[in-house]
Design an enzyme around this catalytic site. Structure first.
Site, PDB file in Angstrom:
ATOM      1  N   ASN A  61      64.174  34.626  49.241  1.00  0.00           N
ATOM      2  CA  ASN A  61      64.512  36.001  49.629  1.00  0.00           C
ATOM      3  C   ASN A  61      63.457  36.927  49.013  1.00  0.00           C
ATOM      4  OD1 ASN A  61      65.598  38.531  49.994  1.00  0.00           O
ATOM      5  ND2 ASN A  61      67.380  38.207  48.674  1.00  0.00           N
ATOM      6  N   TRP A  62      62.572  37.395  49.867  1.00  0.00           N
ATOM      7  CA  TRP A  62      61.472  38.218  49.354  1.00  0.00           C
ATOM      8  C   TRP A  62      61.891  39.650  49.043  1.00  0.00           C
ATOM      9  CZ3 TRP A  62      56.623  36.733  52.815  1.00  0.00           C
ATOM     10  CH2 TRP A  62      56.287  35.393  52.538  1.00  0.00           C
ATOM     11  N   LYS A  63      63.094  40.019  49.448  1.00  0.00           N
ATOM     12  CA  LYS A  63      63.610  41.384  49.216  1.00  0.00           C
ATOM     13  C   LYS A  63      62.625  42.418  49.762  1.00  0.00           C
ATOM     14  CE  LYS A  63      66.326  39.560  45.465  1.00  0.00           C
ATOM     15  NZ  LYS A  63      67.020  39.771  44.210  1.00  0.00           N
ATOM     16  N   HIS A  75      74.363  40.316  50.572  1.00  0.00           N
ATOM     17  CA  HIS A  75      73.691  40.214  49.276  1.00  0.00           C
ATOM     18  C   HIS A  75      74.238  41.308  48.348  1.00  0.00           C
ATOM     19  CE1 HIS A  75      70.625  40.235  46.187  1.00  0.00           C
ATOM     20  NE2 HIS A  75      70.296  39.032  46.594  1.00  0.00           N
ATOM     21  N   GLU A 131      72.861  43.201  46.342  1.00  0.00           N
ATOM     22  CA  GLU A 131      72.097  44.457  46.335  1.00  0.00           C
ATOM     23  C   GLU A 131      72.522  45.349  47.506  1.00  0.00           C
ATOM     24  OE1 GLU A 131      68.272  42.599  46.116  1.00  0.00           O
ATOM     25  OE2 GLU A 131      68.707  41.980  44.059  1.00  0.00           O
ATOM     26  N   GLU A 185      76.107  33.649  44.145  1.00  0.00           N
ATOM     27  CA  GLU A 185      75.157  34.365  43.294  1.00  0.00           C
ATOM     28  C   GLU A 185      75.914  35.271  42.331  1.00  0.00           C
ATOM     29  OE1 GLU A 185      71.103  34.585  45.446  1.00  0.00           O
ATOM     30  OE2 GLU A 185      72.239  36.368  45.976  1.00  0.00           O
ATOM     31  N   GLY A 215      68.085  38.445  39.122  1.00  0.00           N
ATOM     32  CA  GLY A 215      66.957  39.228  38.638  1.00  0.00           C
ATOM     33  C   GLY A 215      66.996  39.531  37.148  1.00  0.00           C
ATOM     34  N   SER A 236      68.203  34.094  39.275  1.00  0.00           N
ATOM     35  CA  SER A 236      67.183  33.717  38.288  1.00  0.00           C
ATOM     36  C   SER A 236      66.797  32.240  38.350  1.00  0.00           C
ATOM     37  CB  SER A 236      67.628  34.102  36.878  1.00  0.00           C
ATOM     38  OG  SER A 236      67.786  35.503  36.784  1.00  0.00           O
ATOM     39  N   GLY A 246      65.011  34.460  44.562  1.00  0.00           N
ATOM     40  CA  GLY A 246      64.457  35.798  44.722  1.00  0.00           C
ATOM     41  C   GLY A 246      63.060  35.877  44.125  1.00  0.00           C
ATOM     42  N   GLY A 247      62.973  36.407  42.914  1.00  0.00           N
ATOM     43  CA  GLY A 247      61.687  36.632  42.261  1.00  0.00           C
ATOM     44  C   GLY A 247      60.713  35.460  42.330  1.00  0.00           C
TER      45      GLY A 247
HETATM   46  P1  PGA Z   1      66.491  36.238  41.679  1.00  0.00           P
HETATM   47  O1  PGA Z   1      67.239  36.766  42.995  1.00  0.00           O
HETATM   48  O2  PGA Z   1      66.111  34.803  41.954  1.00  0.00           O
HETATM   49  O3  PGA Z   1      65.301  37.133  41.531  1.00  0.00           O
HETATM   50  O4  PGA Z   1      67.459  36.342  40.566  1.00  0.00           O
HETATM   51  C1  PGA Z   1      68.130  35.945  43.682  1.00  0.00           C
HETATM   52  C2  PGA Z   1      68.687  36.686  44.855  1.00  0.00           C
HETATM   53  O5  PGA Z   1      68.860  37.903  44.756  1.00  0.00           O
HETATM   54  O6  PGA Z   1      68.973  36.089  45.915  1.00  0.00           O
END
Ligand code: PGA
Length: 264
Positions: A9-11, A94, A96, A164, A170, A210, A231-232
């Site tokens: 997930n590149w956000k 998600h 976010e 999650e 994050g 993470s 994510g990251g």
């Molecule tokens: P993260 O994000 O790996 O940066 O913690 C995961 C996600 O939001 O799907």
């Protein structure tokens, strides 16, 4: 057997040019690995270009969101049908989106329904807040989120559930493999109650929060975890390719070393 999946997930990162560059590097880094399903979820504006860059590979594409209405005067929104034109998957719910864009359980439910209606496979995100976790309410929250997201949805073919925990996203503070396995077991039990034992056994459950090349193995070794939503670390070629490589070797220990395989 459930096919393991690693989704990135590149956000809200990468311009179109950067997205093509990144996916090209990832593609090179994982050539020869194809038993783990690999999914890249770039921003909407890069979907078409990334799709082009992934031609003749088995790497799949996913969007990060959609809007549940079919079409019309919804300035700035993207429908399920538009996403389905380009992607096989779509991330829905998600944390976010729930946190910054006010997505409620009802909205998430409508989005899941819209995706399934056009044959898009939702990667449905659920997870508890830190205070819920600390108060021992993880089971309750996760079950409630899953039930409300799927309310009124009779058929959920292709659904993927990403567990999650919000406190792990994050933050560099990943959950524990065994804890996640217990929650994944609960998710599967709830799916069996909502649908059937067969659906529960077929549905893939990912962990997200993470995930890195350093900790992926402890999640992938758990019986009920079928992959990860990253994510990251999905923005870093070395990290992401290592996560895929390790997942492949854990799930398919008998595969020949990748260097012996003909690259895609
Ligand atoms: P993260 O994000 O790996 O940066 O913690 C995961 C996600 O939001 O799907």
């Amino acid at each position: 057997m459930r096919i393991p999946m690693i989704a990135g997930n590149w956000k809200m990162n990468t311009t179109v040019g950067e997205a093509v560059e990144l996916v090209t590097e990832i593609r090179k880094g994982i050539s020869g690995l194809h038993d783990v399903e690999r999914v890249i979820c770039p921003p909407f504006v890069s979907l078409a270009a990334v799709k082009e860059a992934l031609k003749r590979t088995s790497i799949k594409l996913g969007a990060q969101n959609l809007y549940f209405e079919e079409k019309g005067a919804y300035t700035g929104e993207v429908s399920a049908l538009m996403v389905a034109d380009l992607c096989e998957y779509v991330i829905i719910g998600h944390s976010e989106r729930r946190q910054y864009f006010g997505e409620t359980g009802e909205i998430v439910n409508r989005k899941v329904g819209a995706a399934l209606k056009v044959g898009l496979k939702p990667i449905l995100c659920i997870g508890e807040k830190l205070e819920d976790n600390e108060a021992g309410r993880t089971e309750e929250v996760v079950t409630e989120q899953l039930r409300s997201s799927l309310a009124g949805i009779d058929v959920c073919a292709g659904l993927v559930v990403a567990y999650e925990p919000i406190w792990a996203i994050g933050t560099g503070r990943a959950a524990h493999g065994k804890q996640v396995n217990a929650t994944a077991t609960l998710i599967r039990r709830t799916l069996a109650e909502l649908y059937s034992q067969e659906v529960a056994q077929e549905t893939r459950i990912l962990y997200g929060g993470s995930v890195t090349a350093e900790n992926i193995a402890k999640f992938m070794e758990q019986s009920e975890i079928d992959g990860a939503l990253v994510g990251g670390a999905s923005l870093k070629v070395d990290q992401f390719t290592s996560i895929i490589r390790q997942t492949e070797s854990i799930f398919f220990p008998n595969n020949p070393p990748t260097k012996d395989l003909i690259p895609w």
